[in-house]
Design a protein around this motif. Structure first.
Motif, PDB file in Angstrom:
ATOM      1  N   THR A 177      -1.486 -13.313  -2.059  1.00 20.70           N
ATOM      2  CA  THR A 177      -2.824 -13.783  -2.268  1.00 20.70           C
ATOM      3  C   THR A 177      -3.336 -13.710  -0.655  1.00 20.70           C
ATOM      4  N   ALA A 178      -4.469 -14.059  -0.269  1.00 21.80           N
ATOM      5  CA  ALA A 178      -5.356 -13.980   0.916  1.00 21.80           C
ATOM      6  C   ALA A 178      -4.411 -14.775   2.097  1.00 21.80           C
ATOM      7  N   ASP A 179      -3.810 -15.934   1.819  1.00 21.86           N
ATOM      8  CA  ASP A 179      -3.314 -16.661   2.786  1.00 21.86           C
ATOM      9  C   ASP A 179      -1.677 -16.343   2.808  1.00 21.86           C
ATOM     10  N   GLY A 180      -1.266 -15.241   2.200  1.00 25.04           N
ATOM     11  CA  GLY A 180       0.083 -14.657   2.390  1.00 25.04           C
ATOM     12  C   GLY A 180       1.290 -15.823   2.008  1.00 25.04           C
ATOM     13  N   ALA A 181       0.869 -16.921   1.456  1.00 21.55           N
ATOM     14  CA  ALA A 181       2.123 -17.971   1.457  1.00 21.55           C
ATOM     15  C   ALA A 181       3.311 -17.384   0.820  1.00 21.55           C
ATOM     16  N   GLU A 182       3.153 -16.398  -0.063  1.00 21.67           N
ATOM     17  CA  GLU A 182       4.321 -16.098  -0.794  1.00 21.67           C
ATOM     18  C   GLU A 182       5.333 -15.491   0.039  1.00 21.67           C
ATOM     19  N   LEU A 183       5.065 -15.122   1.272  1.00 17.82           N
ATOM     20  CA  LEU A 183       5.864 -14.357   2.138  1.00 17.82           C
ATOM     21  C   LEU A 183       6.402 -15.354   3.380  1.00 17.82           C
ATOM     22  N   ASP A 184       6.218 -16.684   3.225  1.00 17.92           N
ATOM     23  CA  ASP A 184       6.654 -17.535   4.229  1.00 17.92           C
ATOM     24  C   ASP A 184       8.321 -17.484   3.991  1.00 17.92           C
ATOM     25  N   GLY A 185       8.807 -17.326   5.355  1.00 15.80           N
ATOM     26  CA  GLY A 185      10.290 -17.060   5.416  1.00 15.80           C
ATOM     27  C   GLY A 185      10.741 -15.890   5.650  1.00 15.80           C
ATOM     28  N   PHE A 186       9.489 -14.873   5.739  1.00 15.42           N
ATOM     29  CA  PHE A 186      10.064 -13.417   5.810  1.00 15.42           C
ATOM     30  C   PHE A 186       9.159 -12.674   6.858  1.00 15.42           C
ATOM     31  N   ASP A 187       9.790 -11.826   7.700  1.00 17.11           N
ATOM     32  CA  ASP A 187       9.306 -10.897   8.459  1.00 17.11           C
ATOM     33  C   ASP A 187       8.868  -9.875   7.676  1.00 17.11           C
ATOM     34  N   VAL A 188       7.586  -9.271   8.009  1.00 18.04           N
ATOM     35  CA  VAL A 188       6.940  -8.365   7.188  1.00 18.04           C
ATOM     36  C   VAL A 188       6.428  -7.121   8.006  1.00 18.04           C
ATOM     37  N   LEU A 189       6.728  -6.048   7.596  1.00 13.03           N
ATOM     38  CA  LEU A 189       6.270  -4.984   8.295  1.00 13.03           C
ATOM     39  C   LEU A 189       5.264  -4.402   7.062  1.00 13.03           C
ATOM     40  N   GLU A 190       3.919  -4.395   7.208  1.00 17.68           N
ATOM     41  CA  GLU A 190       2.949  -3.925   6.268  1.00 17.68           C
ATOM     42  C   GLU A 190       2.560  -2.765   6.691  1.00 17.68           C
ATOM     43  N   TRP A 191       2.916  -1.879   5.354  1.00 23.30           N
ATOM     44  CA  TRP A 191       2.317  -0.496   5.232  1.00 23.30           C
ATOM     45  C   TRP A 191       0.997  -0.212   4.885  1.00 23.30           C
ATOM     46  N   ARG A 192       0.577  -0.895   3.810  1.00 21.59           N
ATOM     47  CA  ARG A 192      -0.650  -1.003   3.199  1.00 21.59           C
ATOM     48  C   ARG A 192      -0.929  -2.108   2.275  1.00 21.59           C
ATOM     49  N   ARG A 193      -2.198  -2.547   1.921  1.00 18.70           N
ATOM     50  CA  ARG A 193      -2.539  -3.504   0.931  1.00 18.70           C
ATOM     51  C   ARG A 193      -3.562  -2.701   0.045  1.00 18.70           C
ATOM     52  N   SER A 194      -3.327  -2.851  -1.019  1.00 22.18           N
ATOM     53  CA  SER A 194      -4.344  -2.321  -2.077  1.00 22.18           C
ATOM     54  C   SER A 194      -4.486  -3.263  -3.560  1.00 22.18           C
ATOM     55  N   GLY A 195      -5.310  -2.789  -4.192  1.00 20.92           N
ATOM     56  CA  GLY A 195      -5.618  -3.355  -5.507  1.00 20.92           C
ATOM     57  C   GLY A 195      -4.929  -2.552  -6.753  1.00 20.92           C
ATOM     58  N   LEU A 196      -5.455  -2.547  -7.853  1.00 17.45           N
ATOM     59  CA  LEU A 196      -4.691  -2.111  -8.938  1.00 17.45           C
ATOM     60  C   LEU A 196      -5.690  -1.132  -9.763  1.00 17.45           C
ATOM     61  N   VAL A 197      -5.224  -0.048 -10.352  1.00 13.40           N
ATOM     62  CA  VAL A 197      -6.164   0.664 -11.153  1.00 13.40           C
ATOM     63  C   VAL A 197      -5.570   0.854 -12.623  1.00 13.40           C
ATOM     64  N   LEU A 198      -6.169   1.443 -13.481  1.00 11.64           N
ATOM     65  CA  LEU A 198      -6.020   1.880 -14.693  1.00 11.64           C
ATOM     66  C   LEU A 198      -5.605   3.343 -14.805  1.00 11.64           C
ATOM     67  N   VAL A 199      -4.508   3.822 -15.576  1.00 11.19           N
ATOM     68  CA  VAL A 199      -4.341   5.142 -15.972  1.00 11.19           C
ATOM     69  C   VAL A 199      -4.506   5.090 -17.291  1.00 11.19           C
ATOM     70  N   THR A 200      -5.345   5.968 -17.676  1.00 15.62           N
ATOM     71  CA  THR A 200      -5.523   6.142 -19.068  1.00 15.62           C
ATOM     72  C   THR A 200      -5.674   7.550 -19.735  1.00 15.62           C
ATOM     73  N   ASN A 201      -5.579   7.746 -20.938  1.00 20.34           N
ATOM     74  CA  ASN A 201      -5.672   8.648 -21.681  1.00 20.34           C
ATOM     75  C   ASN A 201      -6.877   8.688 -22.800  1.00 20.34           C
ATOM     76  N   LEU A 202      -7.739   7.576 -22.645  1.00 19.25           N
ATOM     77  CA  LEU A 202      -8.976   7.507 -23.227  1.00 19.25           C
ATOM     78  C   LEU A 202      -9.872   8.288 -22.813  1.00 19.25           C
ATOM     79  N   PRO A 203     -10.656   8.956 -23.893  1.00 20.07           N
ATOM     80  CA  PRO A 203     -11.745  10.160 -23.608  1.00 20.07           C
ATOM     81  C   PRO A 203     -12.751   9.406 -22.705  1.00 20.07           C
ATOM     82  N   PRO A 204     -13.545   9.977 -22.033  1.00 17.77           N
ATOM     83  CA  PRO A 204     -14.574   9.445 -21.297  1.00 17.77           C
ATOM     84  C   PRO A 204     -15.936   8.905 -22.232  1.00 17.77           C
ATOM     85  N   GLU A 205     -15.994   9.395 -23.392  1.00 14.26           N
ATOM     86  CA  GLU A 205     -17.008   8.713 -24.282  1.00 14.26           C
ATOM     87  C   GLU A 205     -16.345   7.225 -24.517  1.00 14.26           C
ATOM     88  N   VAL A 206     -15.101   7.110 -24.602  1.00 18.49           N
ATOM     89  CA  VAL A 206     -14.514   5.625 -25.112  1.00 18.49           C
ATOM     90  C   VAL A 206     -14.428   4.630 -23.678  1.00 18.49           C
TER      91      VAL A 206
END
Length: 351
Positions: A177-206
């Motif tokens: 989360t934004a405050d990074g509380a999940e990483l208390d107690g760890f040194d962090v070398l951040e490469w990137r932050r990103s969100g999620l995407v959907l991978v799909t085989n549904l046709p464009p009309e759907v």
């Protein structure tokens, strides 16, 4: 890269040569193996010894234990049958196992502090990054006789591997989360932050949109993992019972299997993946994703969450080591590789 792939923490009982164990510790190791494997013959084979040698140790322990406690450790069952441990013997072998575990933990700590060994963990998707960094330190590690072990970890295991000291450094993705509380107690070398995407085989009309909000997920057929990073997102968005809220057409334990399901048309739907995995599928670096398309997933649930990809170590441990300690050398190699990856260094820049 001077490493030996390993499926678990090192060293274990069989990694310690007999000459490095005193008589008592060696007898305890033999006893634990007899209990685990059932017979003196099986324990002898595992240790690479003669059965008579293992049986002699077992008889000595049995005799001494009976004299001290009034009950033998084991009762012989006859040829070909597993050794039967008495109630007192069961209690003793449990104690022996804990004693050996503590002793081995001490050995691991001593070797790590002295810089004789380093254990790193990585997911499948960050293995290449770790391998590239490992090339920078390979010559130095070989010259000094440093043993580097590599653990294959799933995303859900990364930080726990550090907490339990199975690994000294890990690479992969974590949910933050934004405050990074999940990483208390760890040194962090951040490469990137990103969100999620959907991978799909549904046709464009759907499913024709290029981006959809999280709130649309319950209306879509989904392929989801049964645990790990993505299930953490789903649980945060829809609660612990998210399986009841979503239309789940398949649960998988490997993203590659999910890709195969969609690519082969066995399931019609979408799979939630990290942006990095989606990009790899789009540009051909993930062959399993060929023929599928990606749709951006907008996290409209407060607090917003992201995937942080990077390297992690126990906080303060690097500061307690000299600059030439293997942990710091490898961390510096990962920093340099990160700079190279981000284009801050030219491809021909020497190490």
């Amino acid at each position: 890269m001077p490493s030996a792939a390993s499926g678990g923490p090192a060293p274990d009982l069989l990694d310690i040569p007999g000459p490095l164990l005193d008589t008592t510790m060696d007898q305890l190791r033999t006893l634990v193996l007899v209990r685990e494997l059932g017979t003196a013959l099986a324990a002898a084979r595992r240790l690479g010894r003669e059965q008579s040698s293992v049986q002699k140790q077992l008889d000595t322990l049995n005799r001494n234990f009976a004299r001290l406690c009034g009950e033998p450790l084991v009762v012989k069952q006859g040829r070909g049958k597993d050794v039967l441990f008495t109630p007192s013997g069961q209690s003793f072998v449990d104690l022996a196992g804990r004693t050996l575990d503590e002793w081995l933990d001490g050995v691991r700590d001593a070797r790590r502090v002295r810089g004789e060994t380093i254990t790193v963990g990585t997911t499948r998707f960050t293995l290449e990054f770790m391998a590239n960094a490992g090339e920078h330190v390979a010559e130095e590690f070989a010259r000094r006789g440093v043993e580097m072990r590599v653990l294959h970890l799933r995303t859900r295991e990364l930080l726990d591997a550090l907490r339990t000291k199975q690994a000294d450094l890990v690479c992969g993705s974590v949910l933050v989360t934004a405050d990074g509380a999940e990483l208390d107690g760890f040194d962090v070398l951040e490469w990137r932050r990103s969100g999620l995407v959907l991978v799909t085989n549904l046709p464009p009309e759907v499913l024709g949109e290029r981006r959809i909000d999280v709130g649309r997920l319950p209306s879509l057929p989904l392929v989801v993992p049964n645990s790990g990073l993505i299930s953490g997102f789903l649980g945060a968005w829809f609660g612990r019972d998210y399986r009841d809220e979503l239309d789940i057409v398949s649960e998988v334990d490997d993203v590659r299997y999910g890709f195969d399901l969609l690519r082969r048309g066995l399931m019609q739907g979408c799979m939630v993946v990290t942006r990095g995995v989606g990009e790899a599928a789009d540009d051909g670096r993930l062959p399993e994703g060929q023929g599928l398309r990606t749709v951006e997933l907008v996290d409209d649930v407060d607090p917003a969450r992201q995937v942080l990809v990077g390297a992690f170590a126990r906080r303060g441990e690097r500061d307690g080591c000299a600059a030439e300690h293997p942990l710091n050398l490898l961390w510096s190699a990962l920093e340099r590789e990160n700079e190279r990856w981000k284009g801050l260094l030219g491809p021909a820049e020497p190490w």
